[in-house]
Motif scaffolding. Structure first.
Motif, PDB file in Angstrom:
ATOM      1  N   ARG A 164      11.743   4.035 -16.540  1.00 31.61           N
ATOM      2  CA  ARG A 164      10.609   4.795 -17.092  1.00 31.61           C
ATOM      3  C   ARG A 164       9.465   3.860 -17.458  1.00 31.61           C
ATOM      4  N   ALA A 165       9.790   2.682 -17.961  1.00 34.42           N
ATOM      5  CA  ALA A 165       8.753   1.717 -18.318  1.00 34.42           C
ATOM      6  C   ALA A 165       7.985   1.259 -17.090  1.00 34.42           C
ATOM      7  N   GLU A 166       8.700   1.034 -15.994  1.00 35.92           N
ATOM      8  CA  GLU A 166       8.052   0.626 -14.746  1.00 35.92           C
ATOM      9  C   GLU A 166       7.166   1.736 -14.200  1.00 35.92           C
ATOM     10  N   VAL A 167       7.641   2.968 -14.278  1.00 38.80           N
ATOM     11  CA  VAL A 167       6.842   4.113 -13.818  1.00 38.80           C
ATOM     12  C   VAL A 167       5.580   4.253 -14.657  1.00 38.80           C
ATOM     13  N   SER A 168       5.720   4.113 -15.966  1.00 36.53           N
ATOM     14  CA  SER A 168       4.569   4.220 -16.857  1.00 36.53           C
ATOM     15  C   SER A 168       3.529   3.138 -16.568  1.00 36.53           C
ATOM     16  N   ALA A 169       3.992   1.922 -16.334  1.00 40.98           N
ATOM     17  CA  ALA A 169       3.079   0.814 -16.043  1.00 40.98           C
ATOM     18  C   ALA A 169       2.318   1.054 -14.735  1.00 40.98           C
ATOM     19  N   LEU A 170       3.008   1.581 -13.731  1.00 39.19           N
ATOM     20  CA  LEU A 170       2.358   1.858 -12.449  1.00 39.19           C
ATOM     21  C   LEU A 170       1.367   3.004 -12.565  1.00 39.19           C
ATOM     22  N   TYR A 171       1.678   3.960 -13.405  1.00 36.88           N
ATOM     23  CA  TYR A 171       0.758   5.078 -13.594  1.00 36.88           C
ATOM     24  C   TYR A 171      -0.542   4.597 -14.241  1.00 36.88           C
ATOM     25  N   GLN A 172      -0.410   3.691 -15.203  1.00 39.05           N
ATOM     26  CA  GLN A 172      -1.590   3.169 -15.890  1.00 39.05           C
ATOM     27  C   GLN A 172      -2.376   2.199 -15.012  1.00 39.05           C
ATOM     28  N   THR A 173      -1.665   1.372 -14.275  1.00 35.31           N
ATOM     29  CA  THR A 173      -2.302   0.357 -13.417  1.00 35.31           C
ATOM     30  C   THR A 173      -1.656   0.420 -12.039  1.00 35.31           C
ATOM     31  N   PRO A 174      -2.135   1.291 -11.157  1.00 35.72           N
ATOM     32  CA  PRO A 174      -1.514   1.459  -9.841  1.00 35.72           C
ATOM     33  C   PRO A 174      -1.544   0.177  -9.013  1.00 35.72           C
ATOM     34  N   GLN A 175      -0.416  -0.140  -8.427  1.00 32.11           N
ATOM     35  CA  GLN A 175      -0.293  -1.271  -7.500  1.00 32.11           C
ATOM     36  C   GLN A 175       0.535  -0.802  -6.314  1.00 32.11           C
ATOM     37  N   PHE A 176       0.305  -1.436  -5.171  1.00 40.50           N
ATOM     38  CA  PHE A 176       0.980  -0.997  -3.958  1.00 40.50           C
ATOM     39  C   PHE A 176       1.715  -2.171  -3.314  1.00 40.50           C
ATOM     40  N   PRO A 177       2.945  -1.933  -2.844  1.00 37.28           N
ATOM     41  CA  PRO A 177       3.704  -3.011  -2.201  1.00 37.28           C
ATOM     42  C   PRO A 177       3.064  -3.379  -0.863  1.00 37.28           C
ATOM     43  N   PRO A 178       3.074  -4.668  -0.514  1.00 39.60           N
ATOM     44  CA  PRO A 178       2.494  -5.080   0.767  1.00 39.60           C
ATOM     45  C   PRO A 178       3.386  -4.653   1.927  1.00 39.60           C
ATOM     46  N   GLY A 179       2.777  -4.448   3.070  1.00 39.75           N
ATOM     47  CA  GLY A 179       3.553  -4.091   4.256  1.00 39.75           C
ATOM     48  C   GLY A 179       2.732  -3.285   5.230  1.00 39.75           C
ATOM     49  N   GLU A 180       2.731  -3.704   6.454  1.00 43.56           N
ATOM     50  CA  GLU A 180       1.908  -3.056   7.481  1.00 43.56           C
ATOM     51  C   GLU A 180       2.364  -1.632   7.781  1.00 43.56           C
ATOM     52  N   ARG A 181       3.671  -1.414   7.881  1.00 48.84           N
ATOM     53  CA  ARG A 181       4.178  -0.095   8.261  1.00 48.84           C
ATOM     54  C   ARG A 181       4.052   0.909   7.126  1.00 48.84           C
ATOM     55  N   SER A 182       4.446   0.508   5.931  1.00 47.30           N
ATOM     56  CA  SER A 182       4.433   1.443   4.805  1.00 47.30           C
ATOM     57  C   SER A 182       3.029   1.768   4.312  1.00 47.30           C
ATOM     58  N   SER A 183       2.046   0.925   4.643  1.00 54.79           N
ATOM     59  CA  SER A 183       0.674   1.161   4.198  1.00 54.79           C
ATOM     60  C   SER A 183      -0.226   1.683   5.315  1.00 54.79           C
ATOM     61  N   ALA A 184       0.356   2.056   6.454  1.00 51.82           N
ATOM     62  CA  ALA A 184      -0.434   2.573   7.574  1.00 51.82           C
ATOM     63  C   ALA A 184      -1.158   3.851   7.149  1.00 51.82           C
ATOM     64  N   PRO A 185      -2.402   4.039   7.579  1.00 50.53           N
ATOM     65  CA  PRO A 185      -3.182   5.226   7.174  1.00 50.53           C
ATOM     66  C   PRO A 185      -2.470   6.561   7.374  1.00 50.53           C
ATOM     67  N   PRO A 186      -1.772   6.800   8.499  1.00 53.54           N
ATOM     68  CA  PRO A 186      -1.077   8.087   8.635  1.00 53.54           C
ATOM     69  C   PRO A 186      -0.001   8.312   7.574  1.00 53.54           C
ATOM     70  N   VAL A 187       0.664   7.232   7.159  1.00 58.46           N
ATOM     71  CA  VAL A 187       1.687   7.332   6.119  1.00 58.46           C
ATOM     72  C   VAL A 187       1.043   7.693   4.784  1.00 58.46           C
ATOM     73  N   ILE A 188      -0.049   7.007   4.452  1.00 62.27           N
ATOM     74  CA  ILE A 188      -0.741   7.267   3.183  1.00 62.27           C
ATOM     75  C   ILE A 188      -1.286   8.689   3.146  1.00 62.27           C
ATOM     76  N   ARG A 189      -1.840   9.148   4.259  1.00 64.77           N
ATOM     77  CA  ARG A 189      -2.383  10.512   4.304  1.00 64.77           C
ATOM     78  C   ARG A 189      -1.275  11.553   4.125  1.00 64.77           C
ATOM     79  N   ALA A 190      -0.155  11.348   4.818  1.00 56.87           N
ATOM     80  CA  ALA A 190       0.940  12.317   4.735  1.00 56.87           C
ATOM     81  C   ALA A 190       1.548  12.361   3.329  1.00 56.87           C
ATOM     82  N   LEU A 191       1.772  11.194   2.732  1.00 53.92           N
ATOM     83  CA  LEU A 191       2.321  11.162   1.374  1.00 53.92           C
ATOM     84  C   LEU A 191       1.340  11.764   0.369  1.00 53.92           C
ATOM     85  N   SER A 192       0.066  11.467   0.529  1.00 57.23           N
ATOM     86  CA  SER A 192      -0.945  12.004  -0.381  1.00 57.23           C
ATOM     87  C   SER A 192      -0.981  13.523  -0.297  1.00 57.23           C
ATOM     88  N   ALA A 193      -0.930  14.056   0.926  1.00 57.47           N
ATOM     89  CA  ALA A 193      -0.942  15.505   1.103  1.00 57.47           C
ATOM     90  C   ALA A 193       0.279  16.149   0.459  1.00 57.47           C
TER      91      ALA A 193
END
Length: 288
Positions: A164-193
């Motif tokens: 819960r502490a990790e979730v709270s910290a990410l909610y306050q200060t969003p950070q994203f893990p590095p990676g070409e596949r997981s950060s591809a625009p189609p992935v981000i769009r689908a998850l966001s939707a």
């Protein structure tokens, strides 16, 4: 005479109390119900084949890493998960089971409880929940079979979620893990939707960014845990986390890890594609 009666009553009361304290939590039988057997269908998405439950176990038993994606509210999904856990462990030694329902800050409690159960398996189910600090957001009646099966098994039960502490910290200060596949625009769009849809179709951009950060960091944590877990390993998580084209498998690829075998538990009438999983187990939906 009266003194003897009172003494007898006290002894009977004490015996009842000791019996209650020594009750062993009952692990539900790992069996597929008639409803599941008669109304479900299993398909190989890579070979366009229909499989029996036993044939699916046979195929999964040779995999080093398996992910099962569920709808959290469907009781039949948890019935299938417990059955798969049990049957796979009968086919070959199970290395580990990982659950999204257990967070990193619960791991010490899980390990301590498992050690205690080895010494004395007699403990009430309510006490097990208390010792695990079980999150009531995961309804115990739905998950008890899966959790109890893993707790009393020989293989380790591992956390696969952020604290819960990790979730709270990410909610306050969003950070994203590095990676070409997981950060591809189609992935981000689908998850966001998907995130916006789950929140009624409306969401502020800042809130969406926070929720997307939490989702992706959960996926990365699950990927790392699965890669590091004793093999063969089984991860049970929500279907978005399990999906090959959106979740944990992408993060495993970004970490240069091997691909897992993915089984999606889905509602009859929907259509799961080969890009999402290797196998799909269709069942009638009972929840929204």
């Amino acid at each position: 005479m009266k003194i003897n009666f009172i003494a007898g009553a006290l002894l009977l009361s004490l015996a009842s109390l000791l019996t209650a304290c020594q009750q062993k939590a009952t692990v539900p039988q790992a069996a597929l119900s008639r409803a599941v057997l008669e109304t479900s269908q299993i398909k190989s998405l890579t070979q366009s084949q229909t499989l029996t439950p036993q044939a699916l176990v046979e195929r999964l038993s040779s995999a080093g890493m398996v992910i099962v994606g569920e709808n959290h509210r469907e009781a039949a999904h948890h019935e299938i998960e417990q059955w798969l856990m049990t049957r796979l462990a009968e086919k070959r030694p199970q290395g580990s089971v990982l659950l999204e329902m257990i967070s990193s800050d619960q791991q010490a409690a899980v390990d301590s409880l498992r050690q205690g159960l080895k010494a004395s398996p007699y403990i009430r189910e309510q006490r097990i929940q208390e010792l695990l600090n079980w999150n009531s957001g995961w309804p115990w009646p739905l998950y008890r079979g899966v959790v109890l099966t893993a707790l009393y098994a020989r293989y380790p039960l591992l956390a696969a979620n952020l604290s819960r502490a990790e979730v709270s910290a990410l909610y306050q200060t969003p950070q994203f893990p590095p990676g070409e596949r997981s950060s591809a625009p189609p992935v981000i769009r689908a998850l966001s939707a998907a995130i916006v849809a789950m929140h009624g179709g409306k969401m502020e951009h800042s809130q969406l960014k926070s929720m997307l950060s939490i989702q992706q960091n959960r996926d990365r944590m699950m990927a790392q845990q699965l890669l590091n877990a004793p093999k063969p390993a089984l991860l049970i998580a929500g279907s978005f986390h399990a999906a090959k084209n959106l979740g944990v498998p992408l993060h495993m690829a970004d970490l240069n890890g091997p691909a897992p075998v993915v089984v999606i538990l889905a509602a009859s009438g929907t259509e799961v594609q080969a890009e999402e999983g290797d196998y799909v187990w269709y069942l009638p939906a009972t929840s929204p």
